[in-house]
Every structure is written in structure tokens, then in C-alpha cells.
Design an enzyme around this catalytic site. Structure first.
Site, PDB file in Angstrom:
ATOM      1  N   HIS A  65       0.883  -1.126   0.169  1.00 43.22           N
ATOM      2  CA  HIS A  65       0.102   0.025   0.033  1.00 43.22           C
ATOM      3  C   HIS A  65       0.932   1.177   0.068  1.00 43.22           C
ATOM      4  O   HIS A  65       1.777   1.331   0.188  1.00 43.22           O
ATOM      5  CB  HIS A  65      -1.135   0.055   1.208  1.00 43.22           C
ATOM      6  CG  HIS A  65      -0.421  -0.013   2.716  1.00 43.22           C
ATOM      7  ND1 HIS A  65       0.509  -0.895   3.026  1.00 43.22           N
ATOM      8  CD2 HIS A  65      -0.452   0.987   3.489  1.00 43.22           C
ATOM      9  CE1 HIS A  65       0.847  -0.612   4.364  1.00 43.22           C
ATOM     10  NE2 HIS A  65       0.275   0.507   4.702  1.00 43.22           N
ATOM     11  N   ASP A  69       5.695   4.628   5.140  1.00 45.86           N
ATOM     12  CA  ASP A  69       6.549   3.399   5.680  1.00 45.86           C
ATOM     13  C   ASP A  69       6.610   2.181   4.966  1.00 45.86           C
ATOM     14  O   ASP A  69       7.390   1.102   5.429  1.00 45.86           O
ATOM     15  CB  ASP A  69       6.298   3.181   7.242  1.00 45.86           C
ATOM     16  CG  ASP A  69       4.750   2.702   7.477  1.00 45.86           C
ATOM     17  OD1 ASP A  69       3.854   2.897   6.665  1.00 45.86           O
ATOM     18  OD2 ASP A  69       4.794   1.978   8.467  1.00 45.86           O
ATOM     19  N   HIS A 273       6.047  -5.231  12.099  1.00 43.98           N
ATOM     20  CA  HIS A 273       5.408  -3.985  12.018  1.00 43.98           C
ATOM     21  C   HIS A 273       5.078  -3.495  13.463  1.00 43.98           C
ATOM     22  O   HIS A 273       3.963  -3.013  13.709  1.00 43.98           O
ATOM     23  CB  HIS A 273       4.195  -4.076  11.102  1.00 43.98           C
ATOM     24  CG  HIS A 273       3.654  -2.673  10.530  1.00 43.98           C
ATOM     25  ND1 HIS A 273       2.860  -1.922  11.258  1.00 43.98           N
ATOM     26  CD2 HIS A 273       4.154  -2.021   9.507  1.00 43.98           C
ATOM     27  CE1 HIS A 273       2.699  -1.068  10.588  1.00 43.98           C
ATOM     28  NE2 HIS A 273       3.376  -0.768   9.744  1.00 43.98           N
TER      29      HIS A 273
END
Lengths: 307, 307
Positions: A65, A69, A273
């Protein structure tokens, strides 16, 4: 690398921003003869150098996406390929908009690439195959996040049957027929005898598979797509103690990641993450472990080999 | 920091691409009460953290040109300011196109800033003032590179006159008049005597100035603009042995940088923007030193204080 393993190199697995000692999301997956780059946060090209990944082996980049980041390092890498005099095609698979995202910057900096840069823009809300060749299939895993996001499922294709060389020689099969045997065919020996394939071969190794799922809220709809994958990377931005933050930001907790892993009966769960609010990432592993035993705590620079 | 010094922190001063141990161009200049960021290659936000620069003190960013090694870190920094809940204005001064460069990415990532982000796009080929307040003036230095490029000249304004407090008290001047004295005015003492300003004050410290000139080919036209600056950062991508590469790429050699410094009679010359082809950057200093004695070999993480 042998063909019967996957190697995942985690270049970065922390959320939000690059910091002094943590990188945003990027991974390298070695599967069959491919070396795939997955996501490309700021600093990825430096992490590639530090992990001694040969730039020229990267031919396909998959972007989940367009949050910074996961993508702010892409334009720099694309530009560095030019400085390194790359000539071969580079394929970028990512959300609709990624072409504009990169090409606007290249145009404004007066630095178009000298090699073919090919964008494959994704917009489907259903899983679709994005790459397929004789050895692997790559398909999307639609995720639920604040913006359009896909995970990616990398699957080896089933390989040749394994030849039992001693058995074949005992039965006096000419070596020129070995290829047919590996492909599953019956053959006739030098003595004129029909040899059934399964007398001299074994099933090939089970194909390996890897699912990358980041960023996403807890989403059991993905489970059928990742059923029994060899390894699953599932984001775990938060711990359950911050579940109230996970919901509105459309992220997952470590426990939720483990629940997905358990439901899908995956081989291994790799966490990552992590929000940078946590000092000690071991807590993520402890929390996931309460639900699913085979947990790997992902960390920057880590190489994970899956066989 | 005292008001009578400049502090330059070199976050990165290597050409082309970020590498394991070298950063592309970015600097922080502390002048009067300002903290200016100059250029912003990939990884600048991490270099800011490593050098313990407080992000919130940055209110103005100056971008020389839109080549990646000077600007690819900007969108990440702009985004990180949002994550840090910045509320104050951020001003970005750079070439026409920089607004599109950044905002296309922010829009596509669905992440507009929560603070006012104000672009000041430059397109003049003549030097112009881009920022002026009571303490400093910042103006452009038109450079000659492959794309539209400006250097920047940062100048302190001349300060208040220095009050000789003992002299003033001996002459029985009321303290409420000290401010007028600092401003250069004559005053009347408690005894009704006219006191000429220069009897009780001294000239203020000479204002300091800093010229940032990167990237540029050898260009003597800039000399009048940077005459006698306290410190000059001038790119030196190559050594004279590679002068044949400097010309077509519109970069300078260390010797050429020194010739500019000599012609402009600057206080100090700081070298940087070294091509990564050179193992030993000391050669840059040696080459420049043959022309101009006061040479500083810039390097990543270096703090240079100029008084």
C-alpha cells in the site's frame, strides 16, 4: 540456495517512521530462483547493502500500500538502479497510483530510468494472480487497512517427481528417459518391460508458500487464502493492551495475528510492524504464543529459512 | 548557543546514493535563533535523530534542486512531523515543482499533513531574498548544474552596538536609556550632559554568514554573491584527476572549489558532495589546500562551529 527452502530477509519491520536503529517495512523473499522485494520503506536501499543483497537480482517489487513506511524508499531504489547502470526490466506491482507516485518524482528530478520500468497497478478487491511462471505463482491477499492494501501470497509450483536413481538403474531404464519419469510418465525399460512411474519415483517435496500480510486489521476473511501456508508474516502493530488503538487505525494485535495463524493452520507465524511505543518486542511473541505455538519474532536484519 | 557563532551540522555530504556508512546531502545550520535544514536526501530524518537535532526546531527547509540525493528524504520528514503531532508551520523553499513533488505523494498515500505546510517555489535565475526577519537574511545563489539549482546565502543582520556598561554608569546615564544606546542613539545623562553614542558603546560583532553551494559546476559568476562570507560549503564531487567527468556532469573538483573560495576571500571552505568512487576523502583536502589554506574536510555527523 536449494530449491526446497524459502529464505526471508527482514530489512525492516517497525511501524511508522525510520529511526536510528529500526527500519520501516521491507523484506526480501528468495523462492526458487527468484529474489522478490516486498515493500520498500525509506532506507531500504541501505538495508539491502547492509544485508549484502545483490541489487541486480531484484526483478520484481511488490508494494502492499502507499503509506510512507511501506513505499518512501522506492523512488530512491529505482534511481540507484539507474546509477548502477541497470539494463534489465524492473517490475513494480502495487496499488493504482503507484506509477504516478514514482514517475512524478523522476520527471521533476529530470532523471528518467535508463532501464525498462514496468508498473503493474492493482485495484481489485478480490485475490488475483499477479505473477506466474514455471516455478512460482504470486497472488494478492486483499487486506483491510485505512487505504487500499494487498498482502501477497508466494507459492512454489509443485516440482518434478523425485527419481529413485538406484531403482531406475536396476530396472535397466535408459537415462534419456529419466526426464519423462520426473514428469510422472511411465516408460519402457531396455528389456522391453513397461515400468509404472511410481515404481521408480517418489512424490516431489511439498511446495512451500509464504504469505505477507501487512498492514491489516484483524480480518478472518483472509484465512481461506492463506490456508496451511508454510510461513505467514502478519503485522502486529500493537499488543492487546492497546487493542483500542488497533481498531481505529486498522492494525492488528499480536494475539489477533496468532488467531489468524491458528485458524489458517500455518506452519510458522512471523510477527512484525511493531509500534515504536514498545521498548521490548519480546512481549509480542509472548502474547502470540498464548494462541499459536510456532511464532517467530521478526526483527531487522533477520534471515528466516523455511524448509 | 551564543549569538556570535554559526553551527553547521553535516548530516550527509556524499554524492549520488545513500550507502551503508555515508549519507546524501543534508545539513543543519544554526544561526541566531534559527535552525535551518538545507537539503534532505534519503535518510535525513534518521540522521537528524542520530545527531540529536530537535525536529520541532526546524521551521524552514531549503532545497537546492530536485535531484534525489538532495530531496528524496523530504516527504518522509514531512510525514514524520505529522506523526509527531506538529502543529506549527513548516516552510519549504525550493525549485518550482517541489510542491507537486511532495503533495502528489501525500495525496496518494492518503496522508495530508495536520500542520500548515507552506511551499515557496523558486524560479528566478537571479539572486533573490527568500527569507528575512530581524536577525537574518537568506538569499539564493544561482548555481549552474544539470537542473535548476540554487545555493543559499545565510547572513546575520548587523546586531546592536555593544554597550560599555562601566563607561555608561560613570557618566551617570539612567539604565532606561541603555536600549537607545545599543541602537546607536546619543542620550542625555542624569546630569543633563549630552553623551555621544560612541563614548559608551563599541561596534557590534561583525555579522557572520554562510554560503551553501551544491551542486554546481565551477562558476566564477557566484563569487560576487559570496564575497568574504565567514564559511563557504562548496561541492567537490571530483578530484582534478577526474576533471573530465566533472565538466559533463556539471560538478566541481576540489581545486575548483578552492579557487572559488580564494577568489571570494571567504573565511573557511568546507568541502563535500564527494563521489563514492574515492576511498580516501583526505585527497580532497590536500588538493584544495594547494589553492586555499583554510579548508575543512566535511564529513557526515561533523559539527562545525564558526565564530
Amino acid at each position: 540456495m536449494s530449491n526446497s527452502q524459502l529464505k526471508i530477509t527482514i530489512l525492516g519491520c517497525y511501524a511508522a517512521t525510520p529511526r536510528s536503529f529500526t527500519n520501516p517495512t521491507s523484506q526480501v523473499l528468495e523462492i526458487k530462483n527468484h529474489l522478490f522485494l516486498i515493500d520498500c520503506g525509506e532506507g531500504t536501499q541501505v538495508a539491502l547493502r547492509k544485508n549484502k543483497i545483490k541489487f541486480s537480482r531484484i526483478k520484481h517489487i511488490f508494494i502492499s500500500h502507499l503509506h510512507g513506511d511501506h513505499v518512501f524508499g522506492l523512488v530512491g531504489l529505482v534511481s540507484t538502479f539507474s546509477l548502477l547502470n541497470r539494463e534489465s526490466e524492473l517490475h513494480i506491482h502495487g496499488p493504482k497510483g503507484i506509477k504516478k507516485f514514482i514517475t512524478v518524482q523522476l520527471q521533476l528530478s529530470g532523471a528518467w530510468t535508463k532501464y525498462p520500468l514496468i508498473f503493474h497497478e492493482l485495484s481489485s478487491r478480490e485475490s488475483e494472480v499477479v505473477l506466474e511462471d514455471e516455478e512460482v505463482t504470486v497472488s494478492t491477499i486483499p487486506l483491510k487497512h485505512r487505504v487500499y492494501t494487498n498482502g501477497f501470497l508466494f507459492k512454489e509450483k509443485i516440482g518434478d517427481r523425485k527419481l529413485l536413481i538406484d531403482e531406475a538403474q536396476q530396472r535397466n531404464i535408459h537415462y534419456t528417459l529419466f526426464k519423462s519419469l520426473k514428469k510422472g510418465k511411465d516408460v519402457t525399460s531396455e528389456d522391453g518391460i513397461l515400468i509404472k512411474n511410481n515404481m521408480v519415483t517418489e512424490d516431489p517435496a511439498a511446495p512451500l508458500s509464504y504469505a505477507f500480510c501487512s498492514d491489516t486489521m484483524y480480518n478472518p476473511e483472509m484465512v481461506p487464502l492463506i490456508q496451511e501456508v508454510t510461513a505467514l508474516y502478519h503485522e502486529s502493530t500493537f499488543l492487546e493492551s492497546e487493542a483500542a488503538l488497533a481498531a481505529p487505525t486498522k492494525h492488528s494485535t499480536a494475539k489477533q495475528a496468532a488467531e489468524i495463524a491458528k485458524s489458517a493452520r500455518v506452519g510458522k507465524l512471523i510477527l512484525g510492524h511493531y509500534s515504536t511505543r514498545y521498548g521490548d518486542i519480546n512481549k509480542f511473541k509472548e502474547e502470540a504464543f498464548t494462541v499459536f505455538p510456532n511464532v517467530i519474532l521478526g526483527d531487522d536484519g533477520q534471515e528466516i529459512v523455511v524448509e
